[in-house]
Design an enzyme around this catalytic site. Structure first.
Site, PDB file in Angstrom:
ATOM      1  N   ASP A  27      -2.696 -18.352   2.335  1.00 38.02           N
ATOM      2  CA  ASP A  27      -3.635 -19.276   1.184  1.00 38.02           C
ATOM      3  C   ASP A  27      -4.189 -20.289   2.139  1.00 38.02           C
ATOM      4  OD1 ASP A  27      -0.807 -19.945   1.573  1.00 38.02           O
ATOM      5  OD2 ASP A  27      -0.705 -20.997  -0.424  1.00 38.02           O
TER       6      ASP A  27
ATOM      7  N   ASP B 274      -6.624  -6.873   4.206  1.00 36.93           N
ATOM      8  CA  ASP B 274      -7.658  -6.177   3.554  1.00 36.93           C
ATOM      9  C   ASP B 274      -8.546  -7.486   2.886  1.00 36.93           C
ATOM     10  OD1 ASP B 274      -9.085  -4.171   1.637  1.00 36.93           O
ATOM     11  OD2 ASP B 274      -7.877  -4.774  -0.086  1.00 36.93           O
TER      12      ASP B 274
ATOM     13  N   LYS C  73       3.080 -14.993   4.304  1.00 39.15           N
ATOM     14  CA  LYS C  73       3.653 -16.012   3.119  1.00 39.15           C
ATOM     15  C   LYS C  73       5.097 -15.964   3.171  1.00 39.15           C
ATOM     16  CE  LYS C  73       2.529 -17.974  -0.593  1.00 39.15           C
ATOM     17  NZ  LYS C  73       1.609 -19.111  -0.773  1.00 39.15           N
TER      18      LYS C  73
ATOM     19  N   TYR D  33       0.917  -1.323   0.020  1.00 39.95           N
ATOM     20  CA  TYR D  33      -0.043  -0.098   0.237  1.00 39.95           C
ATOM     21  C   TYR D  33       0.680   1.217  -0.107  1.00 39.95           C
ATOM     22  CZ  TYR D  33      -4.445  -2.377   0.571  1.00 39.95           C
ATOM     23  OH  TYR D  33      -5.352  -3.369   0.126  1.00 39.95           O
TER      24      TYR D  33
ATOM     25  N   ASP E  99     -12.214  -9.135   4.380  1.00 37.45           N
ATOM     26  CA  ASP E  99     -13.520  -9.308   3.455  1.00 37.45           C
ATOM     27  C   ASP E  99     -14.041 -10.566   3.754  1.00 37.45           C
ATOM     28  OD1 ASP E  99     -13.466  -6.583   2.918  1.00 37.45           O
ATOM     29  OD2 ASP E  99     -13.856  -7.121   0.756  1.00 37.45           O
TER      30      ASP E  99
END
Ligand code: ATP
Length: 331
Positions: A203, A227, A170, A123, A231
């Site tokens: 994941d 983010d 990750k 970001y 959601d």
């Protein structure tokens, strides 16, 4: 009386803000409001997405209740949300997703709080055109930013009597950047022997969230995963209309629904104001107004449990105004 700043944004922003302010006033929240129009309409008329006097109000009051703002596409604007988070160093984005028995989803007993680092990662918006067919984007992870969000997640876990904090990363691929985030997590976890600490690859987290979401308690992660994963957690509890958030820094605090301005349903009086209302409850709790927050939460639970007054996004037919007046009727 505490004075707070309110930004009415775009799309469904004005209608859900009006609904929430009406409920706050009816609940006798001890607040005064400085209300500003921000976003596209303000830009078209006065040339700035957020007027200077609106920034000045937030800088005075330090507390902002913000509705969704659309960042005009293709006019070279940086996202307003990103701008606000950076300008006021609102580094901790906290998103609680809790099942409500009255909102039917295939997932039961979800109670997950996501701590999303809010100021860095991809970001930072640094992208570079290397040649006609190649673009590089910069991902920044620092010890400083990782430390404060992870420390906040553990402190919250202890204060709220929660059992576990999961680091989402990750680091198997991004060995240096996510590797740093993970090693800071492990260092801080040592100070909290009373809280279980584990880590999972992002994941795998997405898969586990839809297989067995009840295993998660507090999750902490860098900006982009936060983010996306949050959601996903909103989907587990019935959709974006139910996911509130706080954005906290050392000096400032901003409270907003996680959803966007939903232009597809704007002006139809069917938007669900619950996410913004619960964000307002988080704001009241932040201000120490626990009784008023509890009163509002109770009223919402009663209306949802009673079942006949739900907005269309959670399977009902009620308008925003009907839902709002049902809540006020329970005070
Ligand atoms: P952004 O890019 O700002 O996140 P978006 O269009 O991708 O915007 P949202 O504006 O959050 O995402 O909308 C996603 C979907 O969820 C839309 O179909 C929208 O109507 C619905 N939605 C979002 N918020 C609400 C709400 N409060 N009440 C009802 N439906 C909502």
């Amino acid at each position: 009386m505490k004075t707070i700043t309110v930004f009415k944004g775009d799309g469904i922003g004005p209608e859900i803000t009006d609904a929430v302010l009406e409920i706050l006033k009816a609940a006798k929240a001890p607040l005064d409001y400085e209300i500003f129009r921000v976003g596209e309409a303000e830009y078209e008329e006065n040339g700035a997405l957020i007027p200077e006097k609106a920034f000045a109000s937030f800088e005075r009051n330090k507390i902002l209740l913000k509705s969704p703002i659309t960042t005009p596409v293709g006019k070279g604007f940086r996202s307003l949300n990103v701008t606000l988070r950076e300008k006021y160093d609102l580094y901790a984005n906290i998103r609680p997703a809790k099942s409500n028995a009255a909102v039917v989803t295939p997932f039961k007993d979800v109670d997950i709080v996501t701590f999303r680092e809010n100021t860095e990662d991809l970001y930072v918006g640094v992208e570079e055109q290397i040649d006609a067919g190649t673009v590089h984007a910069t991902k920044i992870i620092t010890r400083r930013a990782s430390t404060r969000i992870i420390a906040d997640a553990f402190a919250y876990a202890r204060a709220q009597g929660r059992k576990k904090v999961t680091c989402v990363h990750k680091a198997n691929i991004l060995k240096k950047s996510d590797g740093l985030f993970l090693s800071v997590f492990r260092e801080i976890a040592e100070n909290y022997p009373d809280i279980e600490a584990d880590d999972k690859i992002v994941d795998n987290v997405c898969m586990q969230l839809v297989m067995r979401p009840q295993q998660f308690d507090i999750m902490v992660m860098p900006n982009l995963y936060g983010d996306i994963v949050s959601d996903l957690t909103s989907g587990l509890i019935g959709g974006l209309g139910l996911l509130p958030s706080s954005n906290l820094g050392k000096d400032y605090a901003m409270f907003e629904a996680v959803h966007g301005s939903a232009p597809d349903i704007a002006g139809k009086n069917i938007a669900n104001p619950t996410a913004l209302l619960w964000s307002a409850c988080m704001m009241l709790e932040h201000l120490g107004e626990l009784d008023v927050a509890a009163k509002i939460r109770r009223a919402v639970d009663q209306v949802l449990a009673e079942g006949s007054c739900k907005t269309p996004d959670i399977g009902g037919k009620a308008t925003t105004a009907e839902y709002c007046s049902q809540i006020i009727g329970r005070f």
